[in-house]
Write a protein that holds these residues in place. Structure first.
Motif, short mmCIF file in Angstrom:
data_model
loop_
_atom_site.label_atom_id
_atom_site.label_comp_id
_atom_site.label_asym_id
_atom_site.label_seq_id
_atom_site.Cartn_x
_atom_site.Cartn_y
_atom_site.Cartn_z
N THR A 1 27.01 -25.93 6.94
CA THR A 1 28.17 -26.61 6.38
C THR A 1 28.89 -27.42 7.46
OG1 THR A 1 28.48 -24.92 4.70
CG2 THR A 1 30.38 -26.32 5.20
N VAL A 2 29.11 -28.69 7.14
CA VAL A 2 29.82 -29.60 8.05
C VAL A 2 31.25 -29.77 7.56
CG1 VAL A 2 29.95 -31.95 8.96
CG2 VAL A 2 27.73 -30.84 8.70
N SER A 3 32.19 -29.61 8.48
CA SER A 3 33.59 -29.96 8.21
C SER A 3 33.91 -31.19 9.06
CB SER A 3 34.53 -28.82 8.57
OG SER A 3 34.26 -27.69 7.76
N LEU A 4 34.50 -32.20 8.43
CA LEU A 4 34.72 -33.47 9.12
C LEU A 4 36.08 -34.03 8.74
CD1 LEU A 4 32.19 -36.38 9.52
CD2 LEU A 4 34.46 -36.85 8.60
N ALA A 5 36.85 -34.43 9.74
CA ALA A 5 38.12 -35.12 9.53
C ALA A 5 37.96 -36.57 9.97
CB ALA A 5 39.24 -34.44 10.30
N LEU A 6 38.36 -37.49 9.10
CA LEU A 6 38.20 -38.92 9.38
C LEU A 6 39.57 -39.58 9.45
CD1 LEU A 6 36.21 -41.24 9.81
CD2 LEU A 6 36.06 -41.51 7.34
N HIS A 7 39.90 -40.08 10.64
CA HIS A 7 41.19 -40.73 10.87
C HIS A 7 40.96 -42.23 11.04
CE1 HIS A 7 42.82 -36.70 11.67
NE2 HIS A 7 41.73 -36.50 12.40
N GLN A 8 42.00 -43.00 10.73
CA GLN A 8 41.89 -44.46 10.86
C GLN A 8 43.19 -45.04 11.36
OE1 GLN A 8 42.20 -48.09 7.89
NE2 GLN A 8 40.33 -46.96 7.39
#
Length: 642
Positions: free
Chosen positions: A481-488
């Motif tokens: 399982t991958v947990s990913l936070a994407l900021h911009q």
């Protein structure tokens, strides 16, 4: 309806009559106009109350002399009740006569490049009439040259390039993007051994007393700025392009040196691959009943003159770009110079498509180069506000490269099937084909083909400015399982957030998988499972997005969601970034110290999208300490200047 049918029959009859001999078109005959059978041109209303139908242009040109002597007969249809005609003609031109059926007309000229002709009676909507203008002068070149003379290895050359406002510099015309001319005949008289090139087909050449008159005929609607001629001691190379519809003649005019001859032939062979591709992707070559050609000229780039592109040199991308314009820019022309990206963005992107479909190993490298140029500065809207600022209209970074990559992103967002179908529908729309269009027209066709509302996209990428930068924080547990936070963050305040599908490729030595994230807000967290343990993640590996300064961070499972402060790239050249995540907020005092502890740079700044810009320009190579100070915290980080 009956009145217009009668005019249409006269037009067809006149076209047949004109074909009986290359040099005689009687001034009292209706114009050849078999292609369009409506009064109001496509794309929008015409200016000044009349629609230009046909030009018969006769010029005497010596490439050794900056001068022109000519006669232009214009047939037109009134679109409103008018008793005078307004045309564009540079003040430097001398108008010696304006006549109607041989009778002189009253005119005024010399007031801001305007020629106004008083008509002997009031024309009513639908009336078909003509006038002939006799003139001469030494054109004062504007824009990209408009009318220029030069030489190649001691041999004199002459060429025209009228985009955007230069046609009036060398011939009396009507400069209206909504008013395409239905058809033209061009007669250019030149001294031996020169040849003259033009639009359409060369249908005759007659020599007398050391001069030759070259007759070019074009029977498709054409914008004023795409009418062109060039004169030089040309050598001609002829070949053919095989298309499903027919075998199309291609003719190349080059200056005659062995090197020029070799490169001209190579370039013609490039087009023999490029045109079938464009023909397949975007529909039949728009001028299929005539030909396509190249003519060498003295400018540094190229110009997409209809059916005869002028080439400042011979190279693959220039050939593709000018050929692409025959669809985007010539068949459908921007309806205002504010939307010049519809011409140049498409032509640039179609150049890239030649790599994508014909030399695929080069395509990602090409797209990355375009993105790097676009993102080198933080601003720039495709909507060009000042149509009189010619350098701004033809800004390579924005109009050409951003335009191309916005189309690339549209293709990514919509998918190939909808994107290419929408583009073909745009080109084939009966209200736009062989006319002019605006960005809203393209948007409507892409929406219809995809079923998507693209208002958000065009707000961000057509009207808006700037580009996003992304920070990816990810981890993977033992179960996959991958947990990913994407900021911009964004480079310009006009767009606070770019909502885009973001591709990230996870990989190890044996496997890889690309995940597309529907990114709708900064800080969004995604969870998904991969069938393998990834050792790295690549942001946008195939260069689908206009973005820059992106950072991918892998963190331990136990540390996911906790901020890590770091400098990247490190070492750095002239600029680095400090990733602060959510650890620091608001106003920050940023100081930079050299290895001796001496303060070398200091400023107050604010966090923008979880990062701070660190300016290293002008500093000596070596190690430095960046200190970030807030009322609550002091953080120190090492950075190495290359």
């Amino acid at each position: 309806m009956k009145a217009w049918s009668a005019i249409a029959l006269l037009c067809i009859a006149a076209d047949l009559f004109a074909q009986s001999g290359p040099y005689f078109t009687p001034f009292d005959a209706p114009p050849p106009c078999a292609h369009r059978t409506h009064v109001v041109p496509k794309g929008g209303p015409v200016a000044h109350g009349y629609d230009v139908r046909y030009h018969r242009m006769a010029w005497t040109l010596d490439p050794a002399v900056n001068a022109i002597a000519g006669e232009v007969t214009t047939w037109f249809t009134a679109t409103s009740a008018i008793d005078r005609l307004r045309l564009d003609a540079a003040d430097e031109l001398t108008i010696t006569a304006v006549t109607r059926n041989g009778s002189p007309l009253t005119f005024t000229h010399g007031m801001g490049d305007s020629l106004e002709v008083q008509w002997p009676f009031t024309l009513q909507p639908g009336d078909l009439d003509s006038l002939t203008i006799v003139y001469h002068g030494s054109p004062a070149a504007s824009g990209f040259g408009s009318f220029s003379i030069g030489d190649f290895e001691g041999s004199p050359t002459l060429w025209t390039l009228s985009q955007p406002y230069g046609a009036k510099d060398w011939w009396p015309c009507k400069q209206d993007l909504h008013d395409k001319i239905d058809s033209i005949d061009m007669f250019v008289t030149t001294p031996l051994p020169c040849r003259a090139v033009g639009n359409g087909l060369l249908v005759g050449a007659e020599e007398a007393n050391g001069w030759t008159t070259w007759h070019w005929r074009h029977r498709y609607p054409i914008a004023h700025y795409l009418i062109a001629t060039a004169v030089a001691d040309y050598t001609v190379f002829e070949t053919e392009i095989v298309l499903p519809e027919r075998t199309l003649p291609m003719v190349t005019y080059f200056y005659g040196s062995p090197a020029d001859a070799m490169m001209a032939e190579f370039n013609a062979n490039d087009v023999k691959q490029q045109m079938p591709l464009f023909n397949t992707l975007f529909g039949t070559y728009p001028f299929i009943n005539e030909q396509y050609g190249h003519a060498r000229f003295g400018w540094g780039g190229g110009m997409e003159h209809q059916t005869m592109s002028f080439m400042g040199g011979w190279n693959y991308e220039l050939a593709a770009h000018e050929l692409a314009h025959q669809w985007f820019g010539n068949k459908v022309t921007c309806g205002t110079w504010q939307d010049i990206w519809l011409n140049e963005g498409f032509a640039t992107y179609l150049t890239g498509l030649c790599y994508d479909f014909l030399v695929p190993d080069l395509f990602v490298g090409w797209t990355k180069a375009q993105i790097a140029h676009v993102t080198a500065q933080p601003d720039g809207s495709l909507l060009r506000p000042d149509t009189l600022d010619i350098p701004s209209l033809f800004d390579v970074r924005i109009t050409y490269r951003k335009g191309a990559m916005v189309l690339h992103m549209l293709r990514w967002v919509l998918g190939d099937a909808a994107f290419f179908q929408g583009c073909r529908d745009y080109l084939d729309d009966p209200a736009l084909a062989y006319g002019s269009a605006r960005t809203t027209d393209l948007k409507a066709h892409l929406e219809a083909a995809s079923g998507m509302d693209l208002t958000w996209f065009f707000h961000d990428w057509y009207t808006g400015e700037g580009h996003p930068s992304y920070t990816v924080e990810w981890t993977q547990d033992a179960g996959g399982t991958v947990s990913l936070a994407l900021h911009q963050s964004t480079s310009h305040s006009s767009v606070p957030f770019f909502a885009l599908p973001v591709p990230i490729r996870f990989k190890n030595a044996a496997q890889d998988s690309t995940v597309v994230l529907d990114h709708t807000f900064s800080g969004q967290v995604f969870t998904f499972t991969l069938p393998f343990q990834a050792d790295s993640a690549l942001f946008d590996p195939d260069a689908k997005l206009i973005s820059a300064n992106n950072l991918v961070l892998r963190v331990p499972v136990s540390a996911f969601g906790r901020e890590q402060l770091l400098v990247y790239p490190n070492p750095a050249a002239d600029q680095a970034w400090i990733h602060v995540g959510d650890a620091l907020h608001g106003t920050i005092q940023l100081a930079l110290f050299d290895a001796t502890g001496r303060l070398v740079r200091e400023r107050r700044t604010t966090v923008q999208g979880q990062r701070i810009a660190l300016d290293l320009l002008g500093l000596r190579a070596g190690a430095y300490t960046a200190e970030l100070r807030t009322p609550q915290d002091v953080v120190r980080l090492w950075v190495v200047k290359e």
